[in-house]
Design a protein around this motif. Sequence first.
Motif, PDB file in Angstrom:
ATOM      1  N   ASN A 283       0.819  -1.212   0.000  1.00  0.00           N
ATOM      2  CA  ASN A 283       0.000   0.000   0.000  1.00  0.00           C
ATOM      3  C   ASN A 283       0.850   1.258   0.000  1.00  0.00           C
ATOM      4  N   LEU A 284       2.078   1.166   0.530  1.00  0.00           N
ATOM      5  CA  LEU A 284       2.995   2.297   0.435  1.00  0.00           C
ATOM      6  C   LEU A 284       3.664   2.386  -0.923  1.00  0.00           C
ATOM      7  N   LEU A 285       3.729   1.280  -1.636  1.00  0.00           N
ATOM      8  CA  LEU A 285       4.326   1.243  -2.985  1.00  0.00           C
ATOM      9  C   LEU A 285       3.285   0.723  -3.966  1.00  0.00           C
ATOM     10  N   PRO A 286       2.287   1.527  -4.302  1.00  0.00           N
ATOM     11  CA  PRO A 286       1.192   1.029  -5.158  1.00  0.00           C
ATOM     12  C   PRO A 286       1.612   0.705  -6.588  1.00  0.00           C
ATOM     13  N   GLN A 287       2.783   1.117  -7.024  1.00  0.00           N
ATOM     14  CA  GLN A 287       3.196   0.827  -8.395  1.00  0.00           C
ATOM     15  C   GLN A 287       3.503  -0.650  -8.608  1.00  0.00           C
ATOM     16  N   TYR A 288       3.621  -1.412  -7.512  1.00  0.00           N
ATOM     17  CA  TYR A 288       3.904  -2.845  -7.644  1.00  0.00           C
ATOM     18  C   TYR A 288       2.669  -3.708  -7.388  1.00  0.00           C
ATOM     19  N   ASN A 289       1.525  -3.106  -7.231  1.00  0.00           N
ATOM     20  CA  ASN A 289       0.319  -3.879  -6.937  1.00  0.00           C
ATOM     21  C   ASN A 289      -0.085  -4.792  -8.078  1.00  0.00           C
ATOM     22  N   HIS A 290       0.211  -4.385  -9.308  1.00  0.00           N
ATOM     23  CA  HIS A 290      -0.221  -5.196 -10.459  1.00  0.00           C
ATOM     24  C   HIS A 290       0.492  -6.541 -10.510  1.00  0.00           C
ATOM     25  N   LEU A 291       1.614  -6.662  -9.816  1.00  0.00           N
ATOM     26  CA  LEU A 291       2.334  -7.937  -9.803  1.00  0.00           C
ATOM     27  C   LEU A 291       1.686  -8.957  -8.863  1.00  0.00           C
ATOM     28  N   PHE A 292       0.793  -8.502  -8.002  1.00  0.00           N
ATOM     29  CA  PHE A 292       0.203  -9.384  -7.000  1.00  0.00           C
ATOM     30  C   PHE A 292      -1.314  -9.505  -7.159  1.00  0.00           C
TER      31      PHE A 292
ATOM     32  N   GLN B  43      -7.566 -14.316 -16.047  1.00  0.00           N
ATOM     33  CA  GLN B  43      -7.384 -14.105 -17.480  1.00  0.00           C
ATOM     34  C   GLN B  43      -5.905 -14.083 -17.845  1.00  0.00           C
ATOM     35  N   ALA B  44      -5.091 -13.444 -17.013  1.00  0.00           N
ATOM     36  CA  ALA B  44      -3.660 -13.418 -17.293  1.00  0.00           C
ATOM     37  C   ALA B  44      -3.039 -14.801 -17.150  1.00  0.00           C
ATOM     38  N   ILE B  45      -3.583 -15.618 -16.271  1.00  0.00           N
ATOM     39  CA  ILE B  45      -3.038 -16.966 -16.098  1.00  0.00           C
ATOM     40  C   ILE B  45      -3.388 -17.853 -17.283  1.00  0.00           C
ATOM     41  N   THR B  46      -4.614 -17.777 -17.751  1.00  0.00           N
ATOM     42  CA  THR B  46      -5.060 -18.667 -18.832  1.00  0.00           C
ATOM     43  C   THR B  46      -4.622 -18.184 -20.215  1.00  0.00           C
ATOM     44  N   LEU B  47      -4.741 -16.880 -20.483  1.00  0.00           N
ATOM     45  CA  LEU B  47      -4.440 -16.366 -21.816  1.00  0.00           C
ATOM     46  C   LEU B  47      -2.969 -16.010 -21.996  1.00  0.00           C
ATOM     47  N   GLN B  48      -2.366 -15.409 -21.000  1.00  0.00           N
ATOM     48  CA  GLN B  48      -0.981 -14.983 -21.106  1.00  0.00           C
ATOM     49  C   GLN B  48      -0.011 -15.951 -20.434  1.00  0.00           C
ATOM     50  N   HIS B  49      -0.508 -17.022 -19.884  1.00  0.00           N
ATOM     51  CA  HIS B  49       0.300 -18.087 -19.265  1.00  0.00           C
ATOM     52  C   HIS B  49       1.213 -17.543 -18.154  1.00  0.00           C
ATOM     53  N   GLN B  50       0.701 -16.626 -17.365  1.00  0.00           N
ATOM     54  CA  GLN B  50       1.451 -16.094 -16.225  1.00  0.00           C
ATOM     55  C   GLN B  50       1.150 -16.950 -14.986  1.00  0.00           C
TER      56      GLN B  50
ATOM     57  N   PHE C 108     -24.094 -18.557 -16.431  1.00  0.00           N
ATOM     58  CA  PHE C 108     -24.571 -17.172 -16.518  1.00  0.00           C
ATOM     59  C   PHE C 108     -23.935 -16.381 -17.659  1.00  0.00           C
ATOM     60  N   ASP C 109     -23.087 -17.037 -18.444  1.00  0.00           N
ATOM     61  CA  ASP C 109     -22.444 -16.400 -19.600  1.00  0.00           C
ATOM     62  C   ASP C 109     -21.701 -15.130 -19.184  1.00  0.00           C
ATOM     63  N   TYR C 110     -20.947 -15.230 -18.113  1.00  0.00           N
ATOM     64  CA  TYR C 110     -20.139 -14.098 -17.642  1.00  0.00           C
ATOM     65  C   TYR C 110     -18.771 -14.637 -17.261  1.00  0.00           C
ATOM     66  N   GLN C 111     -17.735 -14.037 -17.808  1.00  0.00           N
ATOM     67  CA  GLN C 111     -16.372 -14.502 -17.566  1.00  0.00           C
ATOM     68  C   GLN C 111     -15.780 -13.763 -16.369  1.00  0.00           C
ATOM     69  N   VAL C 112     -15.367 -14.521 -15.364  1.00  0.00           N
ATOM     70  CA  VAL C 112     -14.703 -13.948 -14.198  1.00  0.00           C
ATOM     71  C   VAL C 112     -13.229 -13.777 -14.530  1.00  0.00           C
ATOM     72  N   SER C 113     -12.782 -12.543 -14.619  1.00  0.00           N
ATOM     73  CA  SER C 113     -11.403 -12.268 -15.030  1.00  0.00           C
ATOM     74  C   SER C 113     -10.454 -12.108 -13.855  1.00  0.00           C
ATOM     75  N   GLU C 114     -10.942 -11.691 -12.696  1.00  0.00           N
ATOM     76  CA  GLU C 114     -10.054 -11.419 -11.563  1.00  0.00           C
ATOM     77  C   GLU C 114     -10.772 -11.752 -10.262  1.00  0.00           C
ATOM     78  N   LEU C 115     -10.024 -12.316  -9.319  1.00  0.00           N
ATOM     79  CA  LEU C 115     -10.538 -12.676  -8.011  1.00  0.00           C
ATOM     80  C   LEU C 115      -9.777 -11.903  -6.933  1.00  0.00           C
ATOM     81  N   PRO C 116     -10.346 -11.759  -5.743  1.00  0.00           N
ATOM     82  CA  PRO C 116      -9.624 -11.067  -4.663  1.00  0.00           C
ATOM     83  C   PRO C 116      -8.314 -11.767  -4.333  1.00  0.00           C
TER      84      PRO C 116
END
Length: 370
Positions: A31-40, A45-52, A117-125
């Motif tokens: 929370n003090l370094l929010p620029q690294y939040n995207h790594l966590f 979607q990133a796991i299945t499509l981009q193989h991360q 429900f024809d809705y793709q869950v892209s991100e979880l908490p």
Amino acid sequence: MFTTTGSRGLDKAPLSKGLLLVLSGLTVVLNLLPQYNHLFTYSLQAITLQHQVWRLVCGRLICLDLKDTFCNSLLIYNFRILERRFGSRKFASFLFGTWVLTALVDFLLSEAFHYLFDYQVSELPAGLLGPVFSLFVPFYSSIPKVPVTQLLGQISITNKSLVYIVGLQLLTSSPFMWLVALSGLVSGKLYHGNALGVQRLLFVPRWLSRVGAFVLEPLFSGPPPPNEPPLGMGATLDIQRQQRMDLHDQQVLLAQFHQARRNHRPPQNGLMNWNRFFPSLRHRGQNLPPEPQPHPSPQQLHPTAPPLLEPTAPPLLEPTAPPLVNTPVAEEQVARLMEMGFSRIDVQDALRASNNDINVATNFLLQHLG
């Protein structure tokens, strides 16, 4: 009004204490370094499509929301009683096994939600949420509930109510938290029930447990909590009365213990016979043997003159322990307490001491063998 389960503090729970300190500290750093939040972020979607695939590790350890971190830490603190009951190695194996299972169940539930429900869950908490929700399974089945008070005369408040309320609060913190919670409950049921032998496949090796104990115990171990907590100044009258009753019961048990040590030899092989030391608390003062009456002397049978009555002070009565009695135990209650990890002998002696009151026996076992 609410009480937590187990004794206070994190004594004999180094893994729970380590998780609280490390995960909470990393959340504050992010929370003090929010620029690294995207790594966590836990992006399916990133796991299945981009193989991360690395996101399965980084996205499922650290909570990015401070509110989720607070509720998650409060749950880990209350679930420390499971580490004391199972041991740190078995507790770590449960967390590791459910952490692996929730990774698979998350994808299965998201695909089922997309199909229905024809809705793709892209991100979880993000965070260690799935394994924490899975701990509700052994908590519900292994830890007995002890009534504390009544709300509005109908709703019973127990020692486990606060844990369930915190779980509901965490469940409503984000839109798809219910999916993570359902995944954790399913994984916890699978691992706790040893479905398909998952406990033999997903466990912490003994050598790793020894290394962890060598590293964690010096860092996160602390002094044990006091045996008798002081009465709270802000507690209500009912709570203070209950605390005084508990203190009185403990004093009576200690008096019985010292009396038994004076009257009996210590048992062999280091085994303590609780049945002699801690009798039933419900039948105090009952079944007392009649006191022998002295034979009157001839002078007392035929007194010549009435004795002079002098005012005397009442004799001082020393506190003595109640008589030691034997009480048959119920096999159903023995089985319930043995599921918590206690031996059959200790369970039987605790039930005899409490006259088959499972709540009193449970509290006694948790305080003296926890």
